[in-house]
Design a protein around this motif. Sequence first.
Motif, PDB file in Angstrom:
ATOM      1  N   TYR A  19       0.753  -1.203  -0.014  1.00  0.00           N
ATOM      2  CA  TYR A  19      -0.253   0.032  -0.090  1.00  0.00           C
ATOM      3  C   TYR A  19       0.917   1.245   0.066  1.00  0.00           C
ATOM      4  O   TYR A  19       1.839   1.202   0.647  1.00  0.00           O
ATOM      5  N   VAL A  20       0.418   2.183  -0.674  1.00  0.00           N
ATOM      6  CA  VAL A  20       1.064   3.533  -0.816  1.00  0.00           C
ATOM      7  C   VAL A  20       0.191   4.529   0.231  1.00  0.00           C
ATOM      8  O   VAL A  20      -0.947   4.588  -0.215  1.00  0.00           O
ATOM      9  N   ARG A  21       0.717   5.145   1.160  1.00  0.00           N
ATOM     10  CA  ARG A  21      -0.039   5.883   1.910  1.00  0.00           C
ATOM     11  C   ARG A  21       0.461   7.292   1.712  1.00  0.00           C
ATOM     12  O   ARG A  21       1.622   7.730   1.708  1.00  0.00           O
ATOM     13  N   CYS A  22      -0.324   8.373   1.421  1.00  0.00           N
ATOM     14  CA  CYS A  22      -0.265   9.773   1.127  1.00  0.00           C
ATOM     15  C   CYS A  22      -0.526  10.313   2.610  1.00  0.00           C
ATOM     16  O   CYS A  22      -1.326  10.349   3.199  1.00  0.00           O
ATOM     17  N   LEU A  23       0.365  11.150   2.817  1.00  0.00           N
ATOM     18  CA  LEU A  23       0.292  11.998   4.225  1.00  0.00           C
ATOM     19  C   LEU A  23       0.574  13.277   3.878  1.00  0.00           C
ATOM     20  O   LEU A  23       1.487  13.759   2.884  1.00  0.00           O
ATOM     21  N   LYS A  24      -0.118  14.323   4.508  1.00  0.00           N
ATOM     22  CA  LYS A  24       0.063  15.717   4.612  1.00  0.00           C
ATOM     23  C   LYS A  24       1.271  16.121   5.326  1.00  0.00           C
ATOM     24  O   LYS A  24       1.182  15.756   6.593  1.00  0.00           O
ATOM     25  N   PRO A  25       2.328  16.631   4.880  1.00  0.00           N
ATOM     26  CA  PRO A  25       3.488  17.066   5.682  1.00  0.00           C
ATOM     27  C   PRO A  25       3.082  18.315   6.866  1.00  0.00           C
ATOM     28  O   PRO A  25       3.694  18.025   7.886  1.00  0.00           O
ATOM     29  N   GLN A  49      -0.418  23.805   6.131  1.00  0.00           N
ATOM     30  CA  GLN A  49      -0.251  24.833   5.245  1.00  0.00           C
ATOM     31  C   GLN A  49       0.014  24.193   3.829  1.00  0.00           C
ATOM     32  O   GLN A  49       0.106  24.847   2.882  1.00  0.00           O
ATOM     33  N   LEU A  50       0.509  22.838   3.725  1.00  0.00           N
ATOM     34  CA  LEU A  50       0.898  22.354   2.593  1.00  0.00           C
ATOM     35  C   LEU A  50       2.173  22.894   1.913  1.00  0.00           C
ATOM     36  O   LEU A  50       2.528  23.019   0.843  1.00  0.00           O
ATOM     37  N   VAL A  51       3.239  23.192   3.024  1.00  0.00           N
ATOM     38  CA  VAL A  51       4.352  24.060   2.603  1.00  0.00           C
ATOM     39  C   VAL A  51       5.454  22.944   2.157  1.00  0.00           C
ATOM     40  O   VAL A  51       5.602  22.206   3.071  1.00  0.00           O
ATOM     41  N   PRO A  52       6.023  23.132   1.149  1.00  0.00           N
ATOM     42  CA  PRO A  52       7.327  21.876   1.019  1.00  0.00           C
ATOM     43  C   PRO A  52       8.383  22.120   1.861  1.00  0.00           C
ATOM     44  O   PRO A  52       8.715  23.011   2.322  1.00  0.00           O
ATOM     45  N   ASP A  53       9.057  20.736   2.339  1.00  0.00           N
ATOM     46  CA  ASP A  53      10.057  20.729   3.254  1.00  0.00           C
ATOM     47  C   ASP A  53       9.933  21.149   4.697  1.00  0.00           C
ATOM     48  O   ASP A  53      10.839  21.679   5.310  1.00  0.00           O
ATOM     49  N   ASN A  54       8.618  21.326   4.911  1.00  0.00           N
ATOM     50  CA  ASN A  54       8.209  21.504   6.484  1.00  0.00           C
ATOM     51  C   ASN A  54       7.106  20.538   7.003  1.00  0.00           C
ATOM     52  O   ASN A  54       6.280  20.246   6.639  1.00  0.00           O
ATOM     53  N   PHE A  55       7.904  19.646   7.739  1.00  0.00           N
ATOM     54  CA  PHE A  55       7.100  18.415   8.418  1.00  0.00           C
ATOM     55  C   PHE A  55       6.711  18.922   9.798  1.00  0.00           C
ATOM     56  O   PHE A  55       7.625  19.079  10.439  1.00  0.00           O
ATOM     57  N   ASP A  56       5.523  18.539  10.088  1.00  0.00           N
ATOM     58  CA  ASP A  56       4.936  18.634  11.262  1.00  0.00           C
ATOM     59  C   ASP A  56       4.689  17.228  12.036  1.00  0.00           C
ATOM     60  O   ASP A  56       3.810  16.546  11.413  1.00  0.00           O
ATOM     61  N   PRO A  57       5.857  16.764  12.601  1.00  0.00           N
ATOM     62  CA  PRO A  57       5.792  15.253  13.295  1.00  0.00           C
ATOM     63  C   PRO A  57       4.525  14.942  14.019  1.00  0.00           C
ATOM     64  O   PRO A  57       3.985  13.769  13.628  1.00  0.00           O
ATOM     65  N   GLN A  58       4.040  15.760  14.723  1.00  0.00           N
ATOM     66  CA  GLN A  58       2.772  15.252  15.582  1.00  0.00           C
ATOM     67  C   GLN A  58       1.588  14.984  14.323  1.00  0.00           C
ATOM     68  O   GLN A  58       0.912  14.160  14.663  1.00  0.00           O
ATOM     69  N   MET A  59       1.672  15.957  13.397  1.00  0.00           N
ATOM     70  CA  MET A  59       0.342  15.791  12.321  1.00  0.00           C
ATOM     71  C   MET A  59       0.719  14.442  11.568  1.00  0.00           C
ATOM     72  O   MET A  59      -0.169  13.543  11.177  1.00  0.00           O
ATOM     73  N   ARG A 111      -1.254   6.959  12.776  1.00  0.00           N
ATOM     74  CA  ARG A 111      -2.172   6.027  13.712  1.00  0.00           C
ATOM     75  C   ARG A 111      -3.710   5.881  13.049  1.00  0.00           C
ATOM     76  O   ARG A 111      -4.265   4.801  13.155  1.00  0.00           O
ATOM     77  N   CYS A 112      -4.217   7.031  12.483  1.00  0.00           N
ATOM     78  CA  CYS A 112      -5.460   6.825  11.766  1.00  0.00           C
ATOM     79  C   CYS A 112      -5.476   5.758  10.608  1.00  0.00           C
ATOM     80  O   CYS A 112      -6.494   4.912  10.606  1.00  0.00           O
ATOM     81  N   ALA A 113      -4.420   5.609   9.939  1.00  0.00           N
ATOM     82  CA  ALA A 113      -4.211   4.711   8.847  1.00  0.00           C
ATOM     83  C   ALA A 113      -4.074   3.120   9.412  1.00  0.00           C
ATOM     84  O   ALA A 113      -4.173   2.454   8.590  1.00  0.00           O
ATOM     85  N   GLY A 114      -3.724   3.094  10.467  1.00  0.00           N
ATOM     86  CA  GLY A 114      -3.343   1.986  11.076  1.00  0.00           C
ATOM     87  C   GLY A 114      -2.087   1.049  10.873  1.00  0.00           C
ATOM     88  O   GLY A 114      -1.690   0.295  11.192  1.00  0.00           O
TER      89      GLY A 114
END
Length: 104
Positions: free
Chosen positions: A60-66, A69-79, A85-88
């Motif tokens: 499976y390929v899981r797509c995650l929002k980083p 704001q959807l800004v490139p190269d800015n990762f919010d670890p909590q999000m 977790r929601c995807a299992g």
Amino acid sequence: DLLLSSSSKFVKELASIIKSTSAQDKPTSGRAKKNATVGGHFAKQLQELRAKIDLTSPHYVRCLKPNAQLVPDNFDPQMIVEQLRCAGVVEAVRVSRVGYPQRY
């Protein structure tokens, strides 16, 4: 037997045809042959599907929002952790580490 003893050639022929077809329709075993039910047909299809699925190895390929704001190269670890977790995914990794067999 009554039809076979008839004087009419047509009735005798018809009786012989009926007798031969009824002899072919009789089951060879003690149980009568049953027609497939809708439930039986569904169960058979389900077994065939499970056999096909068991032969495959799904990926499976899981797509995650980083980030929100959807800004490139800015990762919010909590999000990202929340999405995993929601995807299992987190639970599947935990079960794999313990060594229990799992199905996808």
